[in-house]
Motif scaffolding. Sequence first.
Motif, PDB file in Angstrom:
ATOM      1  N   PRO A   1       0.831  -1.199   0.000  1.00 56.72           N
ATOM      2  CA  PRO A   1       0.000   0.000   0.000  1.00 56.72           C
ATOM      3  C   PRO A   1       0.866   1.250   0.000  1.00 56.72           C
ATOM      4  O   PRO A   1       2.038   1.204   0.365  1.00 56.72           O
ATOM      5  CB  PRO A   1      -0.805  -0.123   1.274  1.00 56.72           C
ATOM      6  CG  PRO A   1       0.028  -0.924   2.191  1.00 56.72           C
ATOM      7  CD  PRO A   1       0.820  -1.859   1.315  1.00 56.72           C
ATOM      8  N   PHE A   2       0.255   2.341  -0.355  1.00 60.83           N
ATOM      9  CA  PHE A   2       0.970   3.601  -0.512  1.00 60.83           C
ATOM     10  C   PHE A   2       1.264   4.271   0.829  1.00 60.83           C
ATOM     11  O   PHE A   2       2.013   5.229   0.883  1.00 60.83           O
ATOM     12  CB  PHE A   2       0.162   4.539  -1.415  1.00 60.83           C
ATOM     13  CG  PHE A   2       0.884   5.819  -1.703  1.00 60.83           C
ATOM     14  CD1 PHE A   2       2.047   5.829  -2.455  1.00 60.83           C
ATOM     15  CD2 PHE A   2       0.403   7.018  -1.205  1.00 60.83           C
ATOM     16  CE1 PHE A   2       2.722   7.013  -2.718  1.00 60.83           C
ATOM     17  CE2 PHE A   2       1.065   8.207  -1.467  1.00 60.83           C
ATOM     18  CZ  PHE A   2       2.227   8.193  -2.220  1.00 60.83           C
ATOM     19  N   ALA A   3       0.712   3.762   1.907  1.00 65.38           N
ATOM     20  CA  ALA A   3       0.866   4.378   3.230  1.00 65.38           C
ATOM     21  C   ALA A   3       2.318   4.432   3.672  1.00 65.38           C
ATOM     22  O   ALA A   3       3.128   3.593   3.294  1.00 65.38           O
ATOM     23  CB  ALA A   3       0.053   3.577   4.244  1.00 65.38           C
ATOM     24  N   GLY A   4       2.623   5.415   4.510  1.00 73.21           N
ATOM     25  CA  GLY A   4       3.953   5.517   5.095  1.00 73.21           C
ATOM     26  C   GLY A   4       4.184   4.446   6.135  1.00 73.21           C
ATOM     27  O   GLY A   4       5.314   4.042   6.398  1.00 73.21           O
ATOM     28  N   ALA A   5       3.101   3.980   6.759  1.00 72.08           N
ATOM     29  CA  ALA A   5       3.169   2.895   7.746  1.00 72.08           C
ATOM     30  C   ALA A   5       1.830   2.178   7.740  1.00 72.08           C
ATOM     31  O   ALA A   5       0.785   2.782   7.501  1.00 72.08           O
ATOM     32  CB  ALA A   5       3.473   3.448   9.132  1.00 72.08           C
ATOM     33  N   PHE A   6       1.873   0.886   7.986  1.00 73.20           N
ATOM     34  CA  PHE A   6       0.654   0.090   8.119  1.00 73.20           C
ATOM     35  C   PHE A   6       0.966  -1.117   8.988  1.00 73.20           C
ATOM     36  O   PHE A   6       2.131  -1.407   9.255  1.00 73.20           O
ATOM     37  CB  PHE A   6       0.082  -0.320   6.749  1.00 73.20           C
ATOM     38  CG  PHE A   6       0.967  -1.235   5.949  1.00 73.20           C
ATOM     39  CD1 PHE A   6       0.765  -2.610   5.952  1.00 73.20           C
ATOM     40  CD2 PHE A   6       1.996  -0.729   5.171  1.00 73.20           C
ATOM     41  CE1 PHE A   6       1.574  -3.453   5.208  1.00 73.20           C
ATOM     42  CE2 PHE A   6       2.813  -1.557   4.421  1.00 73.20           C
ATOM     43  CZ  PHE A   6       2.603  -2.924   4.434  1.00 73.20           C
ATOM     44  N   THR A   7      -0.065  -1.786   9.455  1.00 69.48           N
ATOM     45  CA  THR A   7       0.144  -2.917  10.353  1.00 69.48           C
ATOM     46  C   THR A   7      -0.443  -4.195   9.777  1.00 69.48           C
ATOM     47  O   THR A   7      -1.435  -4.166   9.038  1.00 69.48           O
ATOM     48  CB  THR A   7      -0.503  -2.681  11.728  1.00 69.48           C
ATOM     49  OG1 THR A   7      -1.904  -2.511  11.550  1.00 69.48           O
ATOM     50  CG2 THR A   7       0.062  -1.456  12.407  1.00 69.48           C
ATOM     51  N   VAL A   8       0.174  -5.291  10.150  1.00 74.41           N
ATOM     52  CA  VAL A   8      -0.374  -6.629   9.922  1.00 74.41           C
ATOM     53  C   VAL A   8      -0.091  -7.384  11.212  1.00 74.41           C
ATOM     54  O   VAL A   8       1.060  -7.676  11.532  1.00 74.41           O
ATOM     55  CB  VAL A   8       0.255  -7.337   8.699  1.00 74.41           C
ATOM     56  CG1 VAL A   8      -0.384  -8.713   8.500  1.00 74.41           C
ATOM     57  CG2 VAL A   8       0.103  -6.502   7.435  1.00 74.41           C
ATOM     58  N   GLY A   9      -1.148  -7.651  11.971  1.00 72.61           N
ATOM     59  CA  GLY A   9      -0.966  -8.242  13.288  1.00 72.61           C
ATOM     60  C   GLY A   9      -0.236  -7.256  14.181  1.00 72.61           C
ATOM     61  O   GLY A   9      -0.597  -6.093  14.262  1.00 72.61           O
ATOM     62  N   ASN A  10       0.818  -7.717  14.863  1.00 71.29           N
ATOM     63  CA  ASN A  10       1.603  -6.856  15.737  1.00 71.29           C
ATOM     64  C   ASN A  10       2.833  -6.289  15.028  1.00 71.29           C
ATOM     65  O   ASN A  10       3.731  -5.781  15.673  1.00 71.29           O
ATOM     66  CB  ASN A  10       2.049  -7.617  16.987  1.00 71.29           C
ATOM     67  CG  ASN A  10       1.291  -7.175  18.210  1.00 71.29           C
ATOM     68  OD1 ASN A  10       0.103  -6.920  18.132  1.00 71.29           O
ATOM     69  ND2 ASN A  10       1.966  -7.074  19.322  1.00 71.29           N
ATOM     70  N   VAL A  11       2.868  -6.398  13.710  1.00 68.81           N
ATOM     71  CA  VAL A  11       4.000  -5.907  12.923  1.00 68.81           C
ATOM     72  C   VAL A  11       3.630  -4.560  12.313  1.00 68.81           C
ATOM     73  O   VAL A  11       2.651  -4.459  11.573  1.00 68.81           O
ATOM     74  CB  VAL A  11       4.386  -6.910  11.813  1.00 68.81           C
ATOM     75  CG1 VAL A  11       5.600  -6.408  11.039  1.00 68.81           C
ATOM     76  CG2 VAL A  11       4.650  -8.295  12.399  1.00 68.81           C
ATOM     77  N   VAL A  12       4.418  -3.542  12.649  1.00 69.66           N
ATOM     78  CA  VAL A  12       4.236  -2.220  12.057  1.00 69.66           C
ATOM     79  C   VAL A  12       5.259  -2.112  10.932  1.00 69.66           C
ATOM     80  O   VAL A  12       6.464  -2.148  11.169  1.00 69.66           O
ATOM     81  CB  VAL A  12       4.451  -1.089  13.083  1.00 69.66           C
ATOM     82  CG1 VAL A  12       4.250   0.271  12.425  1.00 69.66           C
ATOM     83  CG2 VAL A  12       3.515  -1.258  14.266  1.00 69.66           C
ATOM     84  N   ILE A  13       4.763  -2.029   9.719  1.00 70.65           N
ATOM     85  CA  ILE A  13       5.614  -1.973   8.524  1.00 70.65           C
ATOM     86  C   ILE A  13       5.668  -0.518   8.069  1.00 70.65           C
ATOM     87  O   ILE A  13       4.626   0.112   7.882  1.00 70.65           O
ATOM     88  CB  ILE A  13       5.049  -2.899   7.426  1.00 70.65           C
ATOM     89  CG1 ILE A  13       4.949  -4.330   7.962  1.00 70.65           C
ATOM     90  CG2 ILE A  13       5.908  -2.832   6.172  1.00 70.65           C
ATOM     91  CD1 ILE A  13       4.171  -5.288   7.096  1.00 70.65           C
ATOM     92  N   CYS A  14       6.897  -0.001   7.930  1.00 71.68           N
ATOM     93  CA  CYS A  14       7.027   1.423   7.603  1.00 71.68           C
ATOM     94  C   CYS A  14       8.116   1.656   6.567  1.00 71.68           C
ATOM     95  O   CYS A  14       9.003   0.836   6.380  1.00 71.68           O
ATOM     96  CB  CYS A  14       7.310   2.236   8.863  1.00 71.68           C
ATOM     97  SG  CYS A  14       8.820   1.772   9.711  1.00 71.68           S
ATOM     98  N   ARG A  15       8.025   2.781   5.916  1.00 69.15           N
ATOM     99  CA  ARG A  15       8.996   3.156   4.892  1.00 69.15           C
ATOM    100  C   ARG A  15      10.239   3.801   5.499  1.00 69.15           C
ATOM    101  O   ARG A  15      11.306   3.758   4.914  1.00 69.15           O
ATOM    102  CB  ARG A  15       8.343   4.099   3.885  1.00 69.15           C
ATOM    103  CG  ARG A  15       7.206   3.420   3.137  1.00 69.15           C
ATOM    104  CD  ARG A  15       6.582   4.301   2.075  1.00 69.15           C
ATOM    105  NE  ARG A  15       5.466   3.614   1.451  1.00 69.15           N
ATOM    106  CZ  ARG A  15       5.574   2.677   0.516  1.00 69.15           C
ATOM    107  NH1 ARG A  15       6.762   2.308   0.104  1.00 69.15           N
ATOM    108  NH2 ARG A  15       4.510   2.098   0.007  1.00 69.15           N
ATOM    109  N   VAL A  16      10.107   4.401   6.662  1.00 65.34           N
ATOM    110  CA  VAL A  16      11.226   5.078   7.320  1.00 65.34           C
ATOM    111  C   VAL A  16      11.994   4.093   8.200  1.00 65.34           C
ATOM    112  O   VAL A  16      11.598   2.936   8.346  1.00 65.34           O
ATOM    113  CB  VAL A  16      10.722   6.270   8.166  1.00 65.34           C
ATOM    114  CG1 VAL A  16      10.048   7.304   7.283  1.00 65.34           C
ATOM    115  CG2 VAL A  16       9.782   5.801   9.268  1.00 65.34           C
ATOM    116  N   GLY A  17      13.061   4.566   8.817  1.00 66.04           N
ATOM    117  CA  GLY A  17      13.824   3.748   9.747  1.00 66.04           C
ATOM    118  C   GLY A  17      13.060   3.536  11.047  1.00 66.04           C
ATOM    119  O   GLY A  17      12.188   4.326  11.405  1.00 66.04           O
TER     120      GLY A  17
END
Length: 156
Positions: free
Chosen positions: A58-74
Amino acid sequence: MSAQPRTHPTAGQRARQFANFANGTTLLGLALARSAGTAITRGPAGLIIASGYRWRVPFAGAFTVGNVVICRVGAGQLTANSALLGHEARHCSQYAWCLGLPFLPLYFLAAAWSQLRTGNPASANFFERQAGLAAGGYIDTRTPRPAPGGAGGIEV
């Protein structure tokens, strides 16, 4: 003397961790993060941070799947933004409350409803509103804005 940030999850955060592990969404989030080549680290509040996400969707800067926060930044940049991290943590809790994977179709239905009603997928999205629109970087288009020039909403 300033308070030190909490390094260990609370009982509620541990319950969320367990629920999202048991319902499979954290494992799905880790699989997605690994396949996307992200750096995976432990985050605060029992979260897992997957940083350096480069896929287009997805185009979002951050999103979650379960307890995992997936982000584009460090990871450090995300954890320094307590409002955004709190927003994403609330989405992690929503996965637990929805018993895992049912969160995804429910979220997309809410986004479609919001898009129809407001012209964007967040303003009337129940899940985004509960997570905090402003904290997630969204603008609430449902809030009336004052008319330009101080006309008090009256068109002249």
